[in-house]
Design a protein around this motif. Structure first.
Motif, PDB file in Angstrom:
ATOM      1  N   GLU B 170     -21.605  10.133   7.945  1.00  0.00           N
ATOM      2  CA  GLU B 170     -22.087   8.368   6.697  1.00  0.00           C
ATOM      3  C   GLU B 170     -23.310   9.377   6.508  1.00  0.00           C
ATOM      4  O   GLU B 170     -24.434  10.006   7.237  1.00  0.00           O
ATOM      5  CB  GLU B 170     -22.710   7.823   7.807  1.00  0.00           C
ATOM      6  N   GLY B 171     -23.919   8.605   5.548  1.00  0.00           N
ATOM      7  CA  GLY B 171     -25.113   9.668   4.740  1.00  0.00           C
ATOM      8  C   GLY B 171     -24.220  10.179   3.251  1.00  0.00           C
ATOM      9  O   GLY B 171     -23.439  10.989   3.315  1.00  0.00           O
ATOM     10  N   LYS B 172     -25.794  11.274   2.395  1.00  0.00           N
ATOM     11  CA  LYS B 172     -25.263  11.434   1.872  1.00  0.00           C
ATOM     12  C   LYS B 172     -25.133  13.314   1.652  1.00  0.00           C
ATOM     13  O   LYS B 172     -26.533  13.737   2.093  1.00  0.00           O
ATOM     14  CB  LYS B 172     -26.593  11.403   0.094  1.00  0.00           C
ATOM     15  N   LEU B 173     -24.359  13.582   0.805  1.00  0.00           N
ATOM     16  CA  LEU B 173     -24.160  15.451   0.841  1.00  0.00           C
ATOM     17  C   LEU B 173     -25.102  15.626   0.440  1.00  0.00           C
ATOM     18  O   LEU B 173     -25.837  14.969  -0.628  1.00  0.00           O
ATOM     19  CB  LEU B 173     -23.234  15.749   1.331  1.00  0.00           C
ATOM     20  N   PRO B 174     -26.456  17.178   1.096  1.00  0.00           N
ATOM     21  CA  PRO B 174     -27.752  16.981   0.304  1.00  0.00           C
ATOM     22  C   PRO B 174     -26.518  18.242  -0.617  1.00  0.00           C
ATOM     23  O   PRO B 174     -25.350  18.590  -0.686  1.00  0.00           O
ATOM     24  CB  PRO B 174     -28.473  18.390   1.508  1.00  0.00           C
TER      25      PRO B 174
END
Lengths: 206, 465
Positions: B170-174
């Motif tokens: 989950e979340g936004k990839l750097p």
């Protein structure tokens, strides 16, 4: 396929984990179109020195005590990596018919059964005990009884192991897998009729 | 009862489950290449058996193909393997994108390009990277040659049901982190045997945000975590990718197919045997330092020491890897110098991979003493890249722009590392000798490989100019 028969044979020790199929049979030996003759290339990059001919004296399977071994005792996750059946072909052709480890990679594990090789899964403690017995007495012979699902050693170890009932029967009798499946031809054909109705776009239009 | 996607595919493909013996699973698609099939055809001939469903097979020639002067296969045994594949396919009327086809390329690149794999299918191939096609929500896995023969003769496989593992990201990839970095980070967490006995389902918004090509890269490496297969639930991204492709359902079949595909996703509340979770924010660009894909660390890290591992087996594996890789514990990853850079393979040989690398190579030059070569995964990828002018960017930067093939992913075709050479490679395995006897492989994403070619060593592309 050769039936798997109870035997007492030298157990060779390979104290390494994650032995991958690229080590078992390096890719440069996979170009053949036959199933036979891969034994001389087994573990090639470890087994031979840079000249590709001289046996590497530091490689465990080159020890005189392990010559003629039929049982290979190795660390966890044996046979990981590529699906190449050339790996079990090479192992069988070299002379092994049994591999004992704490875990095997899935594809390699199932490839073994197609080639009269019995992969045996043991616990960490059992593996350590088997390894210790070999280290203390190189050339020791273990007995593998598939019928009884048991490995016994002169040192007094007696290890029971699990094996899928169908795979056990196939090994003991040297069954032809395809012939077994084709006994279910009626079920396969019936499935295909239903499949064609359900997913007609996957079939050639008549 | 709730079911996972794996269980739904299993149920739909279960032909028969006899009381004694093995369940039989129906195989919808069978992919083939020259290395693992000849003995299977020979087996059929010896038993006088026929290929049951020719239309279910698609073949290519990829492992032994030279990427320069491709028709000139010097190795006579490799040449025979290629000829045998061609002859076997001709004899059995199998659809082969052979040496002279403008659709030729690496099997796991070619198959999606033609829309040959759909959600819900069971797909197999004598190749462990068959896992790639799990990106479509198909149960896709590698098999041995005996099983290749079995599938040709029976259209089924004797299979045992696998356990299921949910891998949630989950979340936004750097910035600059890619599907490849997600795959490596997952393997670092599970270990190369962590997935053994499991089918992994990749889920979470980081995964659904990936393009189809990214999902393919991720599922491709499920096998390096030991998993039988990887799966991503089909969604609009999947349907958009497939629509209009050669083997995709057409006309009235299309909406029916999409409706079916939508029903495949794991039910709300379906139970998995294991669950692991990762946060996308934690996934920096990854570099492998050892001889197993689990021996990987972020680019900002240091080469570990055997004493960093509490587990004896892993500690011993670290010591042996450092020796083979000629690395020192504590060395900065960015201080590792490389000799060869390879962008290609079924993991990272698609158009988006070459675009990402070209972006970093614009106006730059390869470092002195570094050999760099780009191998598109297929002719359609190569043609597309040339249409976009990417080939010029690579060539101007001092790269070689080659023809398609598996090439230095496994070095069967003559493209290989020399003893002691070190590579930055976008492929999938860093095993000892994988890219040539004595060769040392570091697995990275295409952008990381491109930057390393210019710097001559690994760099953190997030703050690299």
């Amino acid at each position: 396929m050769q039936p798997y028969i109870k035997h007492t044979s030298i157990a060779a020790l390979m104290d390494r984990s994650n032995v991958d199929t690229d080590q078992i049979i390096p890719k440069n030996f996979m170009k053949k179109v036959e199933r036979t003759g891969f034994g001389i290339n087994l573990f090639h990059n470890w087994r031979f020195l840079a000249d590709n001919v001289t046996p590497n004296p530091e490689f465990e399977l080159n020890k005189p005590a392990f010559q003629g071994a039929k049982i290979l005792v190795a660390g966890e996750n044996f046979g990981c990596g590529s699906s190449r059946e050339h790996a079990p072909w090479a192992i069988a052709d070299y002379g092994f018919n049994t591999i004992i480890s704490t875990s095997f990679a899935d594809i390699f594990f199932s490839n073994c059964f197609k080639n009269s090789i019995l992969p045996i899964v043991v616990t960490d403690e059992q593996l350590a005990a088997l390894m210790a017995e070999i280290s203390g007495n190189e050339g020791v012979e273990f007995t593998v009884d598939l019928e009884a699902q048991k490995v016994t050693t002169p040192g007094g170890l007696s290890i029971s192991f699990e094996v899928d009932a169908f795979r056990k029967e196939s090994l003991l009798e040297g069954l032809d897998d395809i012939a077994w499946t084709l006994k279910h031809e009626k079920e396969i054909s019936a499935y295909e009729v239903e499949h064609k109705k359900r997913l007609p776009w996957l079939w050639p239009s008549a | 009862m709730t079911r996972t996607m794996y269980e739904k595919i299993w149920d739909a493909n279960l032909v028969h489950e006899p009381e004694a013996g093995s369940p039989l699973l129906f195989v919808d698609r069978h992919l083939m290449h020259e290395v693992t099939s000849p003995q299977a055809f020979e087996g059929l001939r010896l038993q006088n058996r026929k290929v049951r469903n020719v239309h279910s097979i698609l073949g290519t020639i990829d492992h032994c193909v030279p990427t320069k002067d491709r028709f000139n296969i010097v190795d006579v045994i490799a040449k025979k393997q290629v000829e045998t594949m061609t002859a076997n396919c001709e004899e059995n009327e199998i659809n082969l994108y052979g040496m002279d086809s403008n659709q030729n390329g690496v099997i796991h690149i070619v198959v999606p390009e033609h829309g040959f794999v759909h959600p819900g299918m069971v797909v197999c191939c004598g190749d462990s990277h068959t896992a790639t096609h799990g990106a479509f929500g198909a149960l896709a896995f590698g098999i041995g040659t005996s099983e290749v023969e079995h599938v040709m003769a029976t259209q089924t496989l004797q299979q045992k049901k696998a356990k299921t593992m949910l891998v949630k990201v989950e979340g936004k990839l750097p910035a600059f982190s890619t599907a490849k970095d997600i795959a490596l980070a997952i393997i670092a967490k599970t270990g190369t045997a962590g997935g053994t006995g499991y089918v992994m389902e990749f889920a979470g918004n980081t995964i659904t945000d990936l393009t189809m090509e990214g999902r393919m890269t991720l599922c491709n490496m499920a096998i390096e975590a030991g998993a039988r297969a990887g799966l991503v639930a089909p969604d609009q991204v999947t349907f958009d990718y497939l629509e209009g492709k050669e083997f995709a359902p057409k006309g009235d079949h299309w909406p029916v197919a999409v409706e079916y595909w939508k029903s495949l996703r794991s039910d709300e509340g379906a139970e998995f045997d294991a669950v692991i979770e990762l946060k996308a924010e934690d996934i920096a660009p990854q570099v492998s330092w050892g001889t197993s894909p689990e021996q990987v660390i972020s680019v900002t890290g240091l080469v570990p020491s055997p004493s960093d591992f509490t587990n004896d087996v892993k500690s011993q594996a670290c010591a042996s890897a450092l020796k083979y890789m000629a690395l020192d514990a504590g060395q900065k990853i960015t201080d590792i110098h490389i000799d060869v850079v390879f962008i290609g393979s079924c993991t990272n040989g698609r158009i988006e991979d070459f675009r990402a690398a070209a972006e970093l190579l614009k106006g730059k030059k390869v470092a002195d003493g570094v050999q760099a070569f780009a191998v598109p995964g297929s002719f359609p990828v190569k043609v597309q890249a040339e249409k976009e002018g990417l080939d010029k960017i690579f060539i101007d930067a001092g790269w070689e722009w080659r023809d398609p093939g598996c090439s230095m992913c496994l070095a069967m075709n003559g493209d290989e590392l020399k003893d002691g050479q070190r590579s930055a490679s976008t492929s999938n395995r860093n095993f000892e000798g994988r890219q040539g006897k004595g060769g040392r492989t570091h697995l990275v994403s295409p952008a990381m490989a491109a930057a390393a070619s210019v710097a001559g060593h690994f760099v953190d592309i997030r703050d690299w100019k």
